[in-house]
Every structure is written in structure tokens, then in C-alpha cells.
Design an enzyme around this catalytic site. Structure first.
Site, mmCIF file in Angstrom:
data_model
loop_
_atom_site.group_PDB
_atom_site.id
_atom_site.type_symbol
_atom_site.label_atom_id
_atom_site.label_comp_id
_atom_site.label_asym_id
_atom_site.label_seq_id
_atom_site.Cartn_x
_atom_site.Cartn_y
_atom_site.Cartn_z
ATOM 1 N N MET A 57 -26.144 -1.838 -1.995
ATOM 2 C CA MET A 57 -24.912 -2.138 -1.682
ATOM 3 C C MET A 57 -23.258 -2.179 -2.122
ATOM 4 O O MET A 57 -22.686 -3.238 -1.772
ATOM 5 C CB MET A 57 -24.877 -3.864 -0.967
ATOM 6 C CG MET A 57 -26.223 -4.005 -0.630
ATOM 7 S SD MET A 57 -26.973 -5.392 -0.713
ATOM 8 C CE MET A 57 -25.516 -6.399 0.409
ATOM 9 N N ASP A 115 -27.215 -18.224 -15.612
ATOM 10 C CA ASP A 115 -27.730 -16.031 -16.062
ATOM 11 C C ASP A 115 -27.494 -15.865 -17.338
ATOM 12 O O ASP A 115 -26.640 -15.170 -17.976
ATOM 13 C CB ASP A 115 -27.422 -15.429 -14.876
ATOM 14 C CG ASP A 115 -28.531 -13.679 -15.595
ATOM 15 O OD1 ASP A 115 -29.277 -14.017 -16.131
ATOM 16 O OD2 ASP A 115 -27.961 -12.925 -14.946
#
Length: 544
Positions: A23, A133
Site C-alpha cells: 500500500m 511498538d
């Protein structure tokens, strides 16, 4: 056939393709005005408004993250059907790449990188952002040893709102609205806290603290505390906090760091450090023993080196210098205490008591006296040696008010002056007054009562005027001035001048036609002999 790399995107000249995903893509480019390298993240999607909005929100969030420890965001724009984010280019390695080359970083180097990452988290947490993260791949280290936290792609606010998604590999994750629902797992499993594995949406900043603990463990030992695959067995170990103590893998790791990691890796968030500030405090205290500039140079060398870099031994700051400073400080402190004790007389009262006697001065003054601010009262001692009267060292004293209660007067005293046997003269200065008296010390303590001022009064002069308080116009000629005299208001001009004496409370009243009466109450101390009183009068406003 591979897609052709564009020469220009927006105002940026493209230098090459870094990575490409389903994407989007990541390009290396040049900022036209700053003339520096940047990274451009491209999102190409036509029918998913949610992902577009999150991509845009990521840019909005990162534009506010102006910290030297966080990758800087330069720009966000839309061109055609694609959305773009322009970020700082960090010329160096990720911590993951450095660990792949070095395996482990040793205590000092690990803590230096860890501290900078903690400072980045502190900045984000202060703005309500949870990174979610934290891992070596998202810690970037430049060739100048600058450490920066990257990839806020799955960050969230502490309120639980999910921020937009992208990552440094160029893959823009295709996540739909289910991302904001409970029960979804986001992050990198090997570094995730138990609560993040169960439900990523519910985590707060303590999940980042857990991930930082995993990362520090890996930097120190070259291995992770728990397996990377999340199986039921692994999850059970994570929840029970079962991992090998770092010191069993490397005995050079200090126990304090093992204890810190243990608390960071607690399965229950409420048992961990509740703020990254607590972790920063421990690390800063540890690193304060070292020259961090030397450590940072070694970090830069390890980044630049193409092969495994042999880490130097970092010695603690010179302990000898600390000892010298300690000894010098001790001597200085002892000298100050000795001088202070001498001034207060502690030494004379104890060690030197057979040779010195204490001399204390006392004085009564009118109760209105305020020697702390208006009237300084001091004493000076001199040796009476004929024509020569040298001053006695450290003998100057300032009078202070005692707790002795007397009608109409206040008692003042000095701290003791310790003198050898012999003849002395004492000078006492009370504002404009000077008093001298002789003194003989003969092996006994002496208390001297200084008299002469407790009922002293002075003739005074009074200057009166008045004015319109609104316009400033002089009203002195139109005003009658009164003084409270023997229990009644008397025109001031009718009071005998010999009765105008200092000391006590004086009450004046000013009357002028068309103005409100004004009353002033004031204290005239015994040593004050001239009064200037300007009275502002308020006009009487008549209602029509």
C-alpha cells in the site's frame, strides 16, 4: 516490470527507493530548502477513508513531537491519489542492526542508548502518547551517536484512541475499523507486555516501560528474556515473569540494573514503575560515575565500523579527585564551623572558659521602638590602654529584642562577648545617639544595664497639607487640621508647641467643606523629631 522511481515528489528530489509494500513505499529524497536528506513515506489507497485519516493524524501528532530524541517530521501533503509524510533521515543504523553486528553492547553503551530512548518516551508520555511498538528496530542511531525513537505508526493516546499506521520498512498496514475494538493485538510480540498481547487498545504508558525493559535485557545479554513466538507456554512464562536473571548470562551486569529490569518486566502494570521518570533517575545516577562523552564516542565508532567493534573498558571518573574535593570541602566546612563557633562563643564557653568571661549588654527602650528595621542598635568593644584603644576582634554585636515583658518598654540584649581579664571601653550606637562607658573584667561574667533612653522624648515639628485625591488640587488653605489632644479633637494650631513630643500614637483629622473628613493614626517613635503629613481628601458627590 518494476515501477519507475519518480524523479520528483512534491518539492522533493528523489534519490532512491528504500522499501516498498502493498500500500505504499519509502523513498530517500532531498529537502529543497534545507538541503538535507529526508525520508518520504507514501500511502497509496483509494477506497479506505479510515486509513487515510489515520495517516494524516499520524502526521499531525508527530508535528508536535519536537524532541532531539524523536525522529523529526518535516511535512505532510497529498498529491494525486497518494498521501505523503516527510521525515528526518537518520544516517546510521537501527539498534536491531547494531545488535546483529555486536550481539550485546555492554553495560555503559547499553545504558547510554537506553537513556536517550527513555527521554524520547518521557517526551511522548508527557503528551499522552503511548508508543506501543518499542523495539530495537525502532531505535535509530546516527553516525554521530544521536539516538532517536521512530515509528509511531501504532501509537495511541492514553485515552485509548488509536493513531494512524505506517512503518519504517515502507509497508503501510491495511487495518480497518476493527483496530479500535478491544481484543486486537498490535505490536511486536517479543517486546509486548502481557496486557498488550491480550488487548492492545487498553494499554497505557506502563506497556512502553515493559517493552523498554525487554529491550535493555537484550542490549545487555544479547538475547531476549522470552521467546519471540507467542505460544501458550511463552505467555505463561511472561505472566509469571519467568526469565533467566541477566547476571547468570553476564556477571558484569550490576545487580541494580537486574533489579530495575525485574520491576520493569512485572506482569501486572501496577507493580511496574509507574513513570519512565523513575527509570531515568536510576540510569542517570549510574552513568554519572562515567564520562558519557567517551561512551558516546565509542557508540559512534560502533555505528561507523563495518565489522564487530571491540568495546573499550570505560573507567569511572577519577576517585582521587573526588577524595581531594571531599577533603577540601571538609576542611572548608570545619573552618566555617570553627569561625561560627568562635563568633557565637561556643569555644570560649567550653575549651577557653578558664581564661575568658562573658559580657552581655541589656537596654530598655520605649515600646514603640523597632530596631530591626528603623533604628539599628550596635555595640563595639575596645581595649582600654591609655591613648590606644584597639577594637577587640569579633566583638561587634547587634541588639535583639528579648522576651522580657515590661510596661511601656521593650528590653533588648546582645549575645555574649568573651573577654580576657582587663580594662575595656564599650561604645553603643543607637541611631544618631552614641554612648560610651568603661568596663572592667575580672574572671567573672558581666551583665551591664545600659540606661538613658527608655523614657527619652524629643520635641517635634509637624508639616501638614491636604489635596483633592481625585484631581491633586492643593486644599491646604481650605482645610482645618485637628489633633486628638487630651481626649478631644483640638485645632492643631491651638496646641502648645512644648506638648508636641515624640513617642506614642498620634491621631490627626482633616476637615474641608465639600470633602469627606479624613483621619490618620500613626506612631511617632521616640527618636523621630519631624513629621510631614499629606492628607488626600475625597470629594462628596451629590446625587441630583
Amino acid at each position: 516490470m518494476a515501477d519507475k522511481i519518480p524523479e520528483i515528489i512534491g518539492k522533493y528530489k528523489i534519490m532512491g527507493l528504500v522499501a516498498k509494500g502493498g500500500m505504499g513505499a519509502v523513498y530517500k529524497a532531498v529537502h529543497p530548502s534545507l538541503k538535507r536528506l529526508v525520508i518520504i513515506k507514501k500511502l497509496t489507497i483509494r477506497n479506505n477513508a479510515t486509513v487515510k485519516e489515520r495517516f494524516k493524524r499520524e502526521a499531525q501528532i508527530l508535528l508536535d513531537m519536537q524532541s532531539p530524541y524523536i525522529v523529526h517530521l518535516f511535512d505532510y501533503f497529498v498529491e494525486g491519489s497518494s498521501h505523503y509524510i516527510v521525515e528526518e533521515y537518520v544516517d546510521g543504523l537501527s539498534l536491531a542492526q547494531l545488535l546483529e553486528k555486536q550481539v550485546s553492547l555492554g553495560v555503559e553503551l547499553s545504558l547510554l542508548v537506553f537513556l536517550d530512548a527513555c527521554l524520547a518516551l518521557k517526551f511522548a508520555h508527557a503528551r499522552g502518547i503511548v508508543h506501543r511498538d518499542i523495539k530495537p528496530g525502532n531505535i535509530l542511531i546516527s553516525k554521530r551517536a544521536e539516538v532517536k525513537l521512530a515509528d509511531f505508526g501504532i501509537a495511541s493516546s492514553e485515552s485509548g484512541d488509536v493513531l494512524p499506521l505506517s512503518n519504517s520498512s515502507g509497508e503501510v498496514t491495511n487495518l480497518d475499523n476493527n483496530l479500535t475494538q478491544s481484543g486486537v493485538t498490535l505490536g511486536t510480540p517479543a517486546y509486548m507486555s502481557p496486557e498488550q498481547i491480550t488487548d492492545s487498545r487498553s494499554v497505557d504508558k506502563r506497556a512502553d516501560i515493559y517493552s523498554m525493559g525487554v529491550m535493555l535485557y537484550e542490549m545487555l545479554t544479547g538475547t531476549k528474556p522470552f521467546p519471540s513466538n507467542i505460544s501458550m507456554e511463552t505467555l505463561d512464562k511472561i505472566k509469571k515473569g519467568k526469565y533467566i536473571n541477566p547476571r547468570k548470562l553476564d556477571k558484569s551486569i550490576p545487580p541494580i540494573l537486574c533489579r530495575m529490569i525485574k520491576k520493569m518486566l512485572k506482569a501486572k502494570p501496577e507493580r511496574r514503575f509507574q513513570s519512565i521518570d523513575s527509570v531515568i533517575k536510576i540510569v542517570k545516577k549510574f552513568l554519572s560515575k562515567y564520562d558519557t562523552h567517551t561512551i558516546r564516542i565509542a557508540l559512534a565508532q560502533s555505528i561507523i565500523s563495518k565489522k564487530q567493534f571491540t568495546l573499550p573498558v570505560f573507567e569511572k571518573k577519577n576517585q582521587k579527585i573526588k577524595k581531594i574535593i571531599f577533603i577540601a570541602s571538609s576542611i572548608l566546612l570545619f573552618s566555617i564551623l570553627f569561625i561560627y563557633s568562635g563568633k557565637k562563643g561556643y569555644i570560649h564557653k567550653t575549651i577557653l572558659s578558664p581564661w575568658y568571661s562573658a559580657v552581655v549588654l541589656k537596654m530598655d527602650m520605649p515600646a514603640t521602638t523597632s530596631i530591626d528595621s528603623d533604628l539599628p542598635v550596635r555595640s563595639f568593644f575596645f581595649i582600654d590602654d591609655g591613648d590606644k584603644i584597639p577594637e577587640v576582634n569579633n566583638s561587634r554585636r547587634v541588639f535583639f529584642e528579648t522576651n522580657e515583658k515590661k510596661l511601656g518598654v521593650k528590653e533588648y540584649s546582645t549575645y555574649p562577648v568573651y573577654l580576657k581579664d582587663g580594662k575595656y571601653r564599650v561604645k553603643i550606637a543607637v541611631g544618631p545617639y552614641i554612648m560610651w562607658r568603661s568596663l572592667y573584667v575580672n574572671g567573672k561574667d558581666v551583665n551591664i544595664k545600659v540606661d538613658g533612653l527608655h523614657d527619652w522624648k524629643r520635641n517635634i515639628k509637624v508639616h501638614l497639607n491636604s489635596y483633592d485625591i481625585l484631581t491633586g488640587k492643593d486644599l491646604s488653605e481650605l482645610t482645618k487640621f485637628y489633633l486628638s489632644y487630651k481626649g478631644r479633637w483640638v485645632l492643631f494650631d491651638e496646641i502648645p508647641l512644648e506638648d508636641l513630643k515624640s513617642g506614642g500614637v498620634w491621631r490627626f483629622m482633616a476637615k474641608s467643606e465639600g470633602f469627606k473628613d479624613a483621619v490618620y493614626s500613626l506612631i511617632l517613635d521616640w527618636y523621630q523629631d519631624e513629621l510631614f503629613l499629606s492628607i488626600g481628601l475625597e470629594p462628596i458627590i451629590k446625587i441630583q
